[in-house]
Scaffold this active site. Structure first.
Site, PDB file in Angstrom:
ATOM      1  N   SER A   1       0.854  -1.182   0.000  1.00  0.00           N
ATOM      2  CA  SER A   1       0.000   0.000   0.000  1.00  0.00           C
ATOM      3  C   SER A   1       0.891   1.234   0.000  1.00  0.00           C
ATOM      4  CB  SER A   1      -0.898   0.011   1.244  1.00  0.00           C
ATOM      5  OG  SER A   1      -1.529   1.272   1.410  1.00  0.00           O
TER       6      SER A   1
ATOM      7  N   TYR B   1      -0.844  -0.851  10.462  1.00  0.00           N
ATOM      8  CA  TYR B   1      -1.154  -1.130   9.048  1.00  0.00           C
ATOM      9  C   TYR B   1      -0.021  -0.654   8.149  1.00  0.00           C
ATOM     10  CZ  TYR B   1      -3.510  -1.280   4.555  1.00  0.00           C
ATOM     11  OH  TYR B   1      -3.828  -1.543   3.243  1.00  0.00           O
TER      12      TYR B   1
END
Length: 257
Positions: free
Chosen positions: A138, A148
């Protein structure tokens, strides 16, 4: 015909990879937790494109699930030529607001599963002298933003390091770093998306097409959209302290928390 194995194949980026690879004539091994959705997906892709689609139910937050997929990747009688490590999720909440169980589950899926499945796949690929691995990370990997972002930063660093170690073997590895994509990701994490600007959204099918082009070109890192390339380039020029503050504010507003 070559075979591709895709984790998290039933929705979002994983489903887009499945559609594109099936349309290109690749047989598939579809991996997810929901057997019913997997079977429906396999039937649809088989009927539409005439390819073989194998169903493999596995939870990559569980050791047994990881090993089930790893065993399939090690199968030399029916080799996998392309692995797409796409399975992942986000947790809603700041650090210490998310339970340690959920934090560790994320690391299991995003890091341990990616490590073990990449190792299983590339071992047999190196023996054959060909193959590819796409590890979905990401753009959050490039900004300081909680577990994350940290887990996706690990995916990027691991993938590029492994790609260097396997250079010349015929095996290609690439970290794919998308921005916001319209998938079930945010809904599953309980995150609202109404306030995300329209220009920040990417189309999953176009993203996959760009990613496969980058893999074919031998890139080890793919940011498959000019908008995010510009944003990530600008992020490199911002002092880390300031970037962390901005990332914290925008992350709580827009992204995985």
């Amino acid at each position: 015909m070559t075979t591709a194995l895709i984790t998290g194949s039933t929705a979002g980026i994983g489903a887009a990879f499945a559609r594109r690879l099936a349309a290109d004539g690749h047989n598939l091994v579809l991996v997810a937790r929901d057997t019913k959705r997997l079977r429906e997906q396999a039937t649809e892709l088989h009927d539409r494109h005439g390819i073989e689609a194998e169903v493999l139910t596995a939870d990559l937050a569980d050791d047994k699930g990881i090993e089930t997929v790893a065993d399939r990747l090690r199968d030399r009688r029916s080799p996998v030529d392309l692995l797409v490590n796409n399975a992942g999720f986000g947790n809603k909440g700041r650090f210490l607001e998310v339970s340690m169980t959920d934090e560790l589950r994320m690391l299991k899926v995003h890091c341990e599963a990616v490590l073990r499945l990449t190792a299983a796949a590339t071992e047999t690929m190196r023996e054959r002298g060909r193959g590819g691995v796409v590890n979905v990370a990401s753009v959050a990997a490039f900004v300081p933003r909680g577990t994350y972002g940290a887990s996706k930063a690990w995916v990027v660093q691991f993938t590029q390091g492994a790609a260097r170690d396997l250079a010349g073997s015929g095996v290609r590895l690439m970290a794919l770093c998308p921005g916001f994509v319209r998938t079930e990701f945010h809904e599953r994490a309980g995150m609202g998306t109404d306030n995300i600007p329209g220009w920040m959204w990417l189309d999953a099918d176009k993203l996959v097409a760009a990613a496969l082009q980058d893999l074919a070109r031998g890139k080890t890192l793919s940011i498959p959209d000019p908008r995010y390339k510009v944003l990530m380039g600008a992020a490199k020029l911002v002092p880390r302290g300031m970037l962390g503050a901005v990332s914290s504010r925008t992350g709580r507003k827009y992204g995985p928390q």
